[in-house]
Design a protein around this motif. Structure first.
Motif, mmCIF file in Angstrom:
data_model
loop_
_atom_site.group_PDB
_atom_site.id
_atom_site.type_symbol
_atom_site.label_atom_id
_atom_site.label_comp_id
_atom_site.label_asym_id
_atom_site.label_seq_id
_atom_site.Cartn_x
_atom_site.Cartn_y
_atom_site.Cartn_z
ATOM 1 N N THR A 131 2.082 -4.563 12.331
ATOM 2 C CA THR A 131 0.883 -5.325 11.974
ATOM 3 C C THR A 131 0.736 -5.285 10.458
ATOM 4 O O THR A 131 0.730 -4.218 9.838
ATOM 5 N N THR A 132 0.665 -6.464 9.849
ATOM 6 C CA THR A 132 0.551 -6.505 8.398
ATOM 7 C C THR A 132 -0.881 -6.206 7.963
ATOM 8 O O THR A 132 -1.815 -6.276 8.753
ATOM 9 N N GLY A 133 -1.028 -5.855 6.694
ATOM 10 C CA GLY A 133 -2.353 -5.580 6.158
ATOM 11 C C GLY A 133 -2.369 -4.307 5.350
ATOM 12 O O GLY A 133 -1.321 -3.752 4.994
ATOM 13 N N ILE A 134 -3.574 -3.797 5.046
ATOM 14 C CA ILE A 134 -3.746 -2.633 4.174
ATOM 15 C C ILE A 134 -3.897 -1.372 5.014
ATOM 16 O O ILE A 134 -4.666 -1.327 5.974
ATOM 17 N N ARG A 135 -3.119 -0.352 4.643
ATOM 18 C CA ARG A 135 -3.249 0.964 5.256
ATOM 19 C C ARG A 135 -3.971 1.884 4.244
ATOM 20 O O ARG A 135 -3.665 1.856 3.046
ATOM 21 N N GLN A 136 -4.888 2.710 4.737
ATOM 22 C CA GLN A 136 -5.632 3.644 3.874
ATOM 23 C C GLN A 136 -5.139 5.057 4.109
ATOM 24 O O GLN A 136 -5.045 5.515 5.244
ATOM 25 N N ILE A 137 -4.839 5.764 2.997
ATOM 26 C CA ILE A 137 -4.405 7.160 3.064
ATOM 27 C C ILE A 137 -5.455 8.015 2.363
ATOM 28 O O ILE A 137 -5.825 7.750 1.211
ATOM 29 N N ALA A 139 -9.721 11.935 -1.624
ATOM 30 C CA ALA A 139 -9.052 10.969 -2.507
ATOM 31 C C ALA A 139 -8.417 9.910 -1.621
ATOM 32 O O ALA A 139 -7.800 10.229 -0.590
ATOM 33 N N THR A 140 -8.578 8.672 -1.985
ATOM 34 C CA THR A 140 -8.114 7.570 -1.129
ATOM 35 C C THR A 140 -7.064 6.725 -1.853
ATOM 36 O O THR A 140 -7.219 6.399 -3.034
ATOM 37 N N ALA A 141 -6.019 6.385 -1.113
ATOM 38 C CA ALA A 141 -4.995 5.456 -1.615
ATOM 39 C C ALA A 141 -4.793 4.358 -0.567
ATOM 40 O O ALA A 141 -5.088 4.554 0.629
ATOM 41 N N HIS A 142 -4.321 3.220 -1.040
ATOM 42 C CA HIS A 142 -4.106 2.095 -0.125
ATOM 43 C C HIS A 142 -2.655 1.607 -0.219
ATOM 44 O O HIS A 142 -2.078 1.544 -1.316
ATOM 45 N N VAL A 143 -2.100 1.280 0.925
ATOM 46 C CA VAL A 143 -0.734 0.733 1.021
ATOM 47 C C VAL A 143 -0.799 -0.598 1.755
ATOM 48 O O VAL A 143 -1.400 -0.684 2.834
ATOM 49 N N THR A 144 -0.239 -1.615 1.131
ATOM 50 C CA THR A 144 -0.201 -2.939 1.778
ATOM 51 C C THR A 144 1.118 -3.097 2.527
ATOM 52 O O THR A 144 2.196 -2.962 1.937
ATOM 53 N N VAL A 145 1.035 -3.370 3.801
ATOM 54 C CA VAL A 145 2.227 -3.509 4.646
ATOM 55 C C VAL A 145 2.564 -4.987 4.788
ATOM 56 O O VAL A 145 1.717 -5.796 5.185
ATOM 57 N N GLN A 146 3.790 -5.319 4.440
ATOM 58 C CA GLN A 146 4.286 -6.681 4.614
ATOM 59 C C GLN A 146 5.473 -6.656 5.579
ATOM 60 O O GLN A 146 6.354 -5.801 5.463
ATOM 61 N N ALA A 147 5.496 -7.586 6.510
ATOM 62 C CA ALA A 147 6.608 -7.677 7.468
ATOM 63 C C ALA A 147 7.826 -8.281 6.780
ATOM 64 O O ALA A 147 7.711 -9.248 6.027
ATOM 65 N N ILE A 148 8.989 -7.682 6.994
ATOM 66 C CA ILE A 148 10.256 -8.214 6.474
ATOM 67 C C ILE A 148 11.104 -8.649 7.659
ATOM 68 O O ILE A 148 11.376 -7.861 8.573
ATOM 69 N N ASN A 149 11.515 -9.893 7.629
ATOM 70 C CA ASN A 149 12.302 -10.418 8.744
ATOM 71 C C ASN A 149 13.699 -9.807 8.746
ATOM 72 O O ASN A 149 14.378 -9.766 7.718
#
Length: 337
Positions: free
Chosen positions: A54-60, A74-84
């Motif tokens: 599932t694409t979108g932003i992940r919070q750590i 402390a919060t960090a964000h990771v954006t997940v993009q699908a790669i074909n």
């Protein structure tokens, strides 16, 4: 140190710190220097092994505790993009005989994709020779593209053109975004024996031609290179006048006495050629003879059995009683006395 988010990883090599991961929480613990903890925190990486995430932003979120008190988050964000991911060709092979029409199956053409059902993949054929692909429901119409679903449901066939040369082609498979290939297909091909061919002909020679003289060369064809052949004259060979040399395919004079214009001016021969497997072909070969002036007239004889006498002083024109007779083997010649 507690890191909360599924997929978090760290590297604790060279420290006294241990890491444990459970239910989306990475916990770093152990007595060690603050500097080592800071070093380990810089190695934290987000990992997602899902093939179709599932694409979108992940919070750590990260917090630290000394056993008594807990720090702020402390919060960090990771954006997940699908790669074909490219589809994978698992099979691209075919086993067939010369001239065969064969319906393809998933044992012949098979592809897979980690992100979508294989049935949605599309095959493309290129560099094709020696036949054509067709939809079973539309025979005779060549195609170069079909789906894995078509293959799985026996909708596609390959039709070999019957040549001695094995067919060949390359394949590519696409998921609609990424294409794999082209790659050469593996083809296991078996040649079949084909019947020989023999073409009719007309030859002309003089009568009384000597034995062994070549009348003409027969026009033999056979798509099976290296096949052996034997020739037989089935009919029309009056007096055994001719024979065929199987090695050279030459029609030859075998009995010059039978090659006689006055007896048989035209020979109509039915000749059969048979290959090493017993398949054969017949053809009609005509040999026309030209007339040759032979030995001349025979000795003159008396065809009248009466006595050959005449009275003396008989006038001119009186029949003596001698009837001259001679023959000539050339029936069309005239004899003068």
């Amino acid at each position: 140190v507690t890191v909360t988010n599924p997929g978090a990883k760290s590297n604790v090599t060279g420290t006294a710190i241990t890491g444990s991961y459970n239910a989306g929480v990475l916990t770093l613990s152990g007595a060690d220097l603050e500097a080592n903890y800071l070093q380990v925190l810089t190695t934290i990486r987000y990992s997602n092994t899902a093939q179709n995430p599932t694409t979108g932003i992940r919070q750590i979120t990260v917090s630290a505790s000394d056993g008594s008190l807990t720090s702020n988050l402390a919060t960090a964000h990771v954006t997940v993009q699908a790669i074909n991911d490219a589809p994978v060709i698992n099979a691209a092979t075919l086993t067939l005989q010369e001239g065969q029409s064969i319906v393809l199956s998933s044992a012949d053409f098979a592809a897979s994709d980690s992100e979508q059902p294989a049935t949605q993949l599309t095959w493309t054929i290129s560099s094709l020779s020696g036949g054509q692909f067709e939809f079973v429901a539309n025979p005779g119409v060549a195609i170069t593209s079909f789906t894995q679903d078509d293959i799985n449901n026996a909708r596609v066939r390959f039709v070999d053109n019957g040549d001695e040369t094995p067919p060949s082609w390359s394949v590519s498979v696409s998921d609609g975004i990424t294409t794999t290939g082209p790659v050469a297909a593996t083809i296991f091909f078996t040649n079949l024996n084909d019947p020989p061919g023999l073409t009719g002909a007309i030859f002309t020679i003089a009568e009384n031609t000597a034995n062994g003289t070549v009348v003409g060369t027969l026009n033999l064809s056979d798509p099976d290179v290296g096949d052996t052949h034997t020739f037989t004259i089935l009919s029309g060979n009056v007096g055994g006048a001719f024979s065929v040399n199987s090695a050279t395919h030459e029609l030859q004079v075998a009995n010059s006495l039978a090659v006689d214009y006055e007896t048989t001016p035209v020979f109509t021969l039915t000749i059969r050629v048979t290959d090493g497997a017993g398949l054969f072909c017949d053809a009609v070969v005509t040999v026309q003879l030209t007339n040759v002036n032979e030995s001349g007239a025979s000795a003159i004889t008396d065809a009248d059995v009466a006595a050959d006498t005449v009275p003396e002083n008989s006038p001119n024109g009186t029949v003596v009683g001698y009837t001259a007779f001679a023959t000539d083997p050339d029936s069309t010649d005239s004899i003068s006395y």
